[in-house]
Design a protein around this motif. Structure first.
Motif, PDB file in Angstrom:
ATOM      1  N   MET A 106       0.818  -1.217   0.000  1.00 16.60           N
ATOM      2  CA  MET A 106       0.000   0.000   0.000  1.00 16.60           C
ATOM      3  C   MET A 106       0.850   1.265   0.000  1.00 16.60           C
ATOM      4  SD  MET A 106      -2.671  -1.797   0.193  1.00 16.60           S
ATOM      5  CE  MET A 106      -4.172  -0.962   0.571  1.00 16.60           C
ATOM      6  N   ALA A 133      -0.259   4.756   0.597  1.00 15.27           N
ATOM      7  CA  ALA A 133      -1.479   5.482   0.996  1.00 15.27           C
ATOM      8  C   ALA A 133      -1.195   6.985   1.055  1.00 15.27           C
ATOM      9  CB  ALA A 133      -2.001   4.918   2.310  1.00 15.27           C
ATOM     10  N   GLY A 160      -8.489  -2.965   2.288  1.00 11.62           N
ATOM     11  CA  GLY A 160      -8.449  -3.039   3.754  1.00 11.62           C
ATOM     12  C   GLY A 160      -7.027  -2.909   4.256  1.00 11.62           C
ATOM     13  N   ASP A 161      -6.771  -3.490   5.416  1.00 11.32           N
ATOM     14  CA  ASP A 161      -5.431  -3.424   6.011  1.00 11.32           C
ATOM     15  C   ASP A 161      -4.598  -4.595   5.471  1.00 11.32           C
ATOM     16  OD1 ASP A 161      -3.213  -3.958   7.873  1.00 11.32           O
ATOM     17  OD2 ASP A 161      -4.078  -2.307   9.009  1.00 11.32           O
ATOM     18  N   ALA A 162      -3.633  -4.276   4.632  1.00 10.52           N
ATOM     19  CA  ALA A 162      -2.861  -5.324   3.947  1.00 10.52           C
ATOM     20  C   ALA A 162      -2.133  -6.228   4.945  1.00 10.52           C
ATOM     21  CB  ALA A 162      -1.873  -4.685   2.983  1.00 10.52           C
ATOM     22  N   GLY A 163      -1.499  -5.624   5.944  1.00 11.67           N
ATOM     23  CA  GLY A 163      -0.749  -6.419   6.923  1.00 11.67           C
ATOM     24  C   GLY A 163      -1.672  -7.381   7.660  1.00 11.67           C
ATOM     25  N   GLY A 188      -6.934   7.586   6.309  1.00  8.99           N
ATOM     26  CA  GLY A 188      -5.738   7.269   5.528  1.00  8.99           C
ATOM     27  C   GLY A 188      -5.801   5.914   4.854  1.00  8.99           C
ATOM     28  N   TYR A 189      -7.005   5.314   4.752  1.00 12.15           N
ATOM     29  CA  TYR A 189      -7.155   4.042   4.029  1.00 12.15           C
ATOM     30  C   TYR A 189      -7.491   4.325   2.563  1.00 12.15           C
ATOM     31  CZ  TYR A 189      -6.710   0.871   7.920  1.00 12.15           C
ATOM     32  OH  TYR A 189      -6.190   0.147   8.955  1.00 12.15           O
ATOM     33  N   ILE A 190      -6.980   3.442   1.699  1.00 12.66           N
ATOM     34  CA  ILE A 190      -7.199   3.604   0.263  1.00 12.66           C
ATOM     35  C   ILE A 190      -8.590   3.084  -0.106  1.00 12.66           C
ATOM     36  CG2 ILE A 190      -6.384   2.874  -2.021  1.00 12.66           C
ATOM     37  CD1 ILE A 190      -3.543   2.710  -0.878  1.00 12.66           C
TER      38      ILE A 190
HETATM   39  N1  URA Z   1      -2.396   0.678   4.888  1.00 13.49           N
HETATM   40  C1  URA Z   1      -3.187  -0.388   4.598  1.00 13.49           C
HETATM   41  O1  URA Z   1      -2.874  -1.529   4.975  1.00 13.49           O
HETATM   42  N2  URA Z   1      -4.316  -0.169   3.908  1.00 13.49           N
HETATM   43  C2  URA Z   1      -4.680   1.055   3.484  1.00 13.49           C
HETATM   44  O2  URA Z   1      -5.737   1.188   2.831  1.00 13.49           O
HETATM   45  C3  URA Z   1      -3.847   2.156   3.802  1.00 13.49           C
HETATM   46  C4  URA Z   1      -2.696   1.938   4.504  1.00 13.49           C
END
Ligand code: URA
Ligand code: PRP
Length: 217
Positions: free
Chosen positions: A141, A143, A207-210, A200-202
């Motif tokens: 990401m 972002a 979602g949250d990639a990690g 700050g999410y795309i």
């Molecule tokens: N980090 C993420 O994992 N997802 C986002 O959308 C933005 C930052």
């Protein structure tokens, strides 16, 4: 034409290959399991890495085929380096290594200072004599662009000159920010998404990639 360029973002390349775009849609889907998510990230990274490495310098080396000796094209110079940004960037390493199994793997860890909101570097390990190696920084990401900028800043500080950034999704806000700081660094992504939300999410994003790679949510 599998690469799309945007007149506003001169250093940005969106890889539009149909297989990659199909896999990206599966990746985004909220129903995709942790196992599938990691597999799609790996496959998408392999396809992105194929494009991101297309201008690596070549030389020739004499080799003997069963029939004759000839000057065969080979990659020039020291081994390339893959630099995942911890933690989610680790999910992209396997895809790179499938294409470049001898590449070195460095690591950078960043966290956000709660007061300044600036990314702080807490871990940085790269191979010795890295100045003349080509670095492929990866993070799914991009972002706000803060983490990507901080990682590239750190590499430039130690003298690295050849850097490419590879991500799965980028936001227009992030690319604008990154390109202003590092106009010399090419960015390859599977999609330039619409925008960032207030956290700050795309969007539409994934979602949250990690959390999706490591199953931490
Ligand atoms: N980090 C993420 O994992 N997802 C986002 O959308 C933005 C930052
Ligand atoms: C995510 C992502 C990037 C960063 C992008 O990591 O993997 O590193 O956010 O955001 P930015 O462009 O605004 O800097 P996160 O901080 O959630 O950590 P994680 O990898 O441990 O999940």
């Amino acid at each position: 034409m599998t690469i799309k360029q945007y007149p506003k973002f001169k250093n940005f390349y969106e890889v539009r290959h149909p297989l990659l775009q199909h896999k990206l849609s599966l990746l985004r889907d909220v129903k995709t399991t942790k196992k599938e998510f990691k597999e799609f990230i790996t496959e998408i990274t392999l396809l992105l890495a194929y494009e991101a490495t297309k201008d690596l310098p070549m030389t020739t080396k004499k080799i003997k085929t069963p029939l004759e000796t000839f000057d065969a094209p080979v990659l020039e110079g020291q081994k390339q380096v893959i630099l995942p940004i911890l933690r989610a960037g680790i999910g992209m390493v396997d895809g790179f290594l499938m294409l470049m199994p001898s590449a070195r793997v460095a690591h950078i860890g960043l966290f956000r200072d709660e007061k300044t909101l600036e990314p702080q570097n807490y871990y940085f390990k790269i191979p010795p004599s890295s100045k003349n190696r080509h670095f492929f920084v990866c993070d799914p990401m991009l972002a706000t662009g803060g983490s990507a900028i901080a990682a590239v800043n750190q590499l430039k500080k130690v003298g690295v000159k050849r850097i490419t950034f590879v991500c799965v999704l980028a936001s227009p806000e992030g690319i604008k920010h990154f390109s202003k700081e590092h106009p010399d660094v090419l960015v390859f992504a599977a999609s330039l998404d619409r925008q960032l939300n207030e956290k700050g999410y795309i969007l539409p994003g994934l979602g949250d990639a990690g959390d999706r790679i490591f199953g931490t949510k």
